[in-house]
Design a protein around this motif. Structure first.
Motif, PDB file in Angstrom:
ATOM      1  N   THR A  94       0.828   5.756   2.576  1.00  0.00           N
ATOM      2  CA  THR A  94      -0.257   6.658   2.159  1.00  0.00           C
ATOM      3  C   THR A  94      -1.358   5.913   1.415  1.00  0.00           C
ATOM      4  O   THR A  94      -2.498   6.372   1.377  1.00  0.00           O
ATOM      5  CB  THR A  94       0.286   7.791   1.261  1.00  0.00           C
ATOM      6  OG1 THR A  94       0.953   7.222   0.123  1.00  0.00           O
ATOM      7  CG2 THR A  94       1.263   8.680   2.018  1.00  0.00           C
ATOM      8  N   TRP A  95      -1.051   4.770   0.808  1.00  0.00           N
ATOM      9  CA  TRP A  95      -2.058   4.018   0.066  1.00  0.00           C
ATOM     10  C   TRP A  95      -2.897   3.112   0.958  1.00  0.00           C
ATOM     11  O   TRP A  95      -3.851   2.491   0.491  1.00  0.00           O
ATOM     12  CB  TRP A  95      -1.399   3.183  -1.032  1.00  0.00           C
ATOM     13  CG  TRP A  95      -0.266   2.309  -0.569  1.00  0.00           C
ATOM     14  CD1 TRP A  95       1.067   2.577  -0.666  1.00  0.00           C
ATOM     15  CD2 TRP A  95      -0.361   1.021   0.060  1.00  0.00           C
ATOM     16  NE1 TRP A  95       1.809   1.544  -0.138  1.00  0.00           N
ATOM     17  CE2 TRP A  95       0.964   0.571   0.312  1.00  0.00           C
ATOM     18  CE3 TRP A  95      -1.425   0.206   0.438  1.00  0.00           C
ATOM     19  CZ2 TRP A  95       1.231  -0.653   0.927  1.00  0.00           C
ATOM     20  CZ3 TRP A  95      -1.161  -1.015   1.046  1.00  0.00           C
ATOM     21  CH2 TRP A  95       0.166  -1.427   1.273  1.00  0.00           C
ATOM     22  N   CYS A  96      -2.563   3.038   2.234  1.00  0.00           N
ATOM     23  CA  CYS A  96      -3.225   2.126   3.170  1.00  0.00           C
ATOM     24  C   CYS A  96      -4.448   2.803   3.791  1.00  0.00           C
ATOM     25  O   CYS A  96      -4.323   3.777   4.533  1.00  0.00           O
ATOM     26  CB  CYS A  96      -2.218   1.713   4.240  1.00  0.00           C
ATOM     27  SG  CYS A  96      -2.917   0.945   5.697  1.00  0.00           S
TER      28      CYS A  96
ATOM     29  N   GLN B 281       5.255  12.295  -1.331  1.00  0.00           N
ATOM     30  CA  GLN B 281       3.836  12.155  -1.008  1.00  0.00           C
ATOM     31  C   GLN B 281       3.557  12.262   0.487  1.00  0.00           C
ATOM     32  O   GLN B 281       2.429  12.534   0.889  1.00  0.00           O
ATOM     33  CB  GLN B 281       3.331  10.790  -1.491  1.00  0.00           C
ATOM     34  CG  GLN B 281       3.333  10.603  -2.988  1.00  0.00           C
ATOM     35  CD  GLN B 281       2.882   9.209  -3.378  1.00  0.00           C
ATOM     36  OE1 GLN B 281       3.002   8.275  -2.599  1.00  0.00           O
ATOM     37  NE2 GLN B 281       2.366   9.072  -4.590  1.00  0.00           N
TER      38      GLN B 281
ATOM     39  N   THR C 268       6.759  -3.560  -2.091  1.00  0.00           N
ATOM     40  CA  THR C 268       5.655  -3.113  -2.947  1.00  0.00           C
ATOM     41  C   THR C 268       4.336  -3.495  -2.291  1.00  0.00           C
ATOM     42  O   THR C 268       4.305  -4.249  -1.325  1.00  0.00           O
ATOM     43  CB  THR C 268       5.738  -3.796  -4.327  1.00  0.00           C
ATOM     44  OG1 THR C 268       5.592  -5.207  -4.131  1.00  0.00           O
ATOM     45  CG2 THR C 268       7.061  -3.507  -5.010  1.00  0.00           C
ATOM     46  N   ARG C 269       3.236  -2.972  -2.834  1.00  0.00           N
ATOM     47  CA  ARG C 269       1.930  -3.335  -2.294  1.00  0.00           C
ATOM     48  C   ARG C 269       1.715  -4.845  -2.400  1.00  0.00           C
ATOM     49  O   ARG C 269       1.201  -5.470  -1.491  1.00  0.00           O
ATOM     50  CB  ARG C 269       0.822  -2.615  -3.063  1.00  0.00           C
ATOM     51  CG  ARG C 269       0.790  -1.131  -2.809  1.00  0.00           C
ATOM     52  CD  ARG C 269      -0.386  -0.515  -3.490  1.00  0.00           C
ATOM     53  NE  ARG C 269      -0.150   0.900  -3.697  1.00  0.00           N
ATOM     54  CZ  ARG C 269      -1.060   1.743  -4.119  1.00  0.00           C
ATOM     55  NH1 ARG C 269      -2.261   1.335  -4.382  1.00  0.00           N
ATOM     56  NH2 ARG C 269      -0.790   3.007  -4.284  1.00  0.00           N
TER      57      ARG C 269
ATOM     58  N   ASP D  59       6.387   4.423   2.230  1.00  0.00           N
ATOM     59  CA  ASP D  59       6.137   4.898   0.868  1.00  0.00           C
ATOM     60  C   ASP D  59       7.435   5.047   0.090  1.00  0.00           C
ATOM     61  O   ASP D  59       8.420   5.602   0.601  1.00  0.00           O
ATOM     62  CB  ASP D  59       5.427   6.254   0.897  1.00  0.00           C
ATOM     63  CG  ASP D  59       3.964   6.128   1.236  1.00  0.00           C
ATOM     64  OD1 ASP D  59       3.176   5.825   0.328  1.00  0.00           O
ATOM     65  OD2 ASP D  59       3.618   6.316   2.416  1.00  0.00           O
TER      66      ASP D  59
ATOM     67  N   SER E 272       6.874   5.827   7.650  1.00  0.00           N
ATOM     68  CA  SER E 272       6.275   5.625   6.338  1.00  0.00           C
ATOM     69  C   SER E 272       7.132   4.673   5.507  1.00  0.00           C
ATOM     70  O   SER E 272       8.357   4.793   5.465  1.00  0.00           O
ATOM     71  CB  SER E 272       6.153   6.969   5.604  1.00  0.00           C
ATOM     72  OG  SER E 272       5.857   6.763   4.231  1.00  0.00           O
TER      73      SER E 272
ATOM     74  N   TYR F 183       0.463  14.432   2.817  1.00  0.00           N
ATOM     75  CA  TYR F 183      -0.459  13.501   3.463  1.00  0.00           C
ATOM     76  C   TYR F 183      -0.534  13.774   4.962  1.00  0.00           C
ATOM     77  O   TYR F 183      -1.622  13.827   5.552  1.00  0.00           O
ATOM     78  CB  TYR F 183       0.019  12.074   3.197  1.00  0.00           C
ATOM     79  CG  TYR F 183      -0.884  10.986   3.700  1.00  0.00           C
ATOM     80  CD1 TYR F 183      -1.956  10.531   2.939  1.00  0.00           C
ATOM     81  CD2 TYR F 183      -0.657  10.375   4.929  1.00  0.00           C
ATOM     82  CE1 TYR F 183      -2.779   9.506   3.391  1.00  0.00           C
ATOM     83  CE2 TYR F 183      -1.474   9.343   5.387  1.00  0.00           C
ATOM     84  CZ  TYR F 183      -2.530   8.927   4.612  1.00  0.00           C
ATOM     85  OH  TYR F 183      -3.338   7.912   5.063  1.00  0.00           O
TER      86      TYR F 183
ATOM     87  N   ARG G 286      -5.070   5.596   7.354  1.00  0.00           N
ATOM     88  CA  ARG G 286      -5.726   6.917   7.404  1.00  0.00           C
ATOM     89  C   ARG G 286      -6.592   7.047   8.653  1.00  0.00           C
ATOM     90  O   ARG G 286      -6.735   8.135   9.218  1.00  0.00           O
ATOM     91  CB  ARG G 286      -6.566   7.126   6.137  1.00  0.00           C
ATOM     92  CG  ARG G 286      -7.337   8.422   6.107  1.00  0.00           C
ATOM     93  CD  ARG G 286      -8.047   8.602   4.784  1.00  0.00           C
ATOM     94  NE  ARG G 286      -7.131   8.953   3.722  1.00  0.00           N
ATOM     95  CZ  ARG G 286      -6.762  10.207   3.444  1.00  0.00           C
ATOM     96  NH1 ARG G 286      -7.255  11.213   4.134  1.00  0.00           N
ATOM     97  NH2 ARG G 286      -5.918  10.447   2.473  1.00  0.00           N
TER      98      ARG G 286
END
Length: 201
Positions: free
Chosen positions: A86-88, A122, A8-9, A117, A115, A126, A92
């Motif tokens: 994708t949340w990082c 998602q 998890t994050r 994720d 990934s 992305y 990006r």
């Protein structure tokens, strides 16, 4: 049947905080020093050597393009394996750079982006949004090859941060890693690749 815990994050952040701990590495990481590879890093992070790592085991990583990626299949080449999500935000910035590196025509280097994720749906949008066309992209949402709590998994890929990139040498073992985004297109990165492509000379 044993359930697989998904990173998890919060777990990744915890892994970043505990980056100094010994996680699944047979020997403690050391900084690049004189007589070793040329220095490569950023203001915040440096390429960190891993001594005594075992060869990367053959594992079939599901690929975005279909089929699977096997990190042991790149015989005679260096492999730069980047773990991202994708949340990082830093990912990006770094992924397009890695895509350009993959398209650079360097025949002694393969670039793989995996990934982490949990929601696989998602990833494809992305990747399309970032116009990544040259990277080999895989999925590892269940911690098949990478884990924050890597001590519980027989893997050379401990997620000390996000993103994190591991360089696999010609002998098929992890030579070192770099946390955070890095300029993989820089002359310094090229010197690092040259060093390991020449067998560490």
């Amino acid at each position: 049947m044993t359930s697989v815990r998904v990173p998890t994050r919060r777990a990744v952040v915890a892994g970043m905080i505990g980056a100094g701990a010994s996680l699944a590495m047979p020997a403690a990481p050391v900084r690049a020093a004189s007589g070793g590879p040329p220095p490569f890093g950023t203001v915040r992070h440096q390429f960190t050597l891993v001594q005594g790592a075992r060869p990367v085991p053959p594992v079939a990583i599901p690929a975005l393009a279909g089929g699977a990626l096997d990190l042991t299949a790149f015989k005679g080449r260096l492999v730069l394996v980047n773990f991202w999500a994708t949340w990082c935000a830093a990912c990006r910035t770094e992924l397009p750079m890695l895509d350009r590196l993959a398209a650079s025509g360097r025949s002694d280097l393969a670039v793989v982006a995996v990934s982490t994720d949990r929601n696989r749906a998602q990833v494809a949008p992305y990747v399309k949004q970032l116009k990544l066309r040259h990277l080999a992209i895989g999925f590892d949402p269940g911690g098949l090859v990478s884990r924050v709590d890597a001590a519980e998994l027989d893997t050379p890929f401990a997620l000390y941060g996000m993103p994190i990139s591991f360089l696999i040498g010609l002998g098929g073992q992890v030579e070192g890693y770099m946390t955070g985004e890095a300029d993989w297109l820089s002359p310094e990165a090229g010197g690092l690749f040259d060093y390991y492509a020449s067998g560490g000379r």
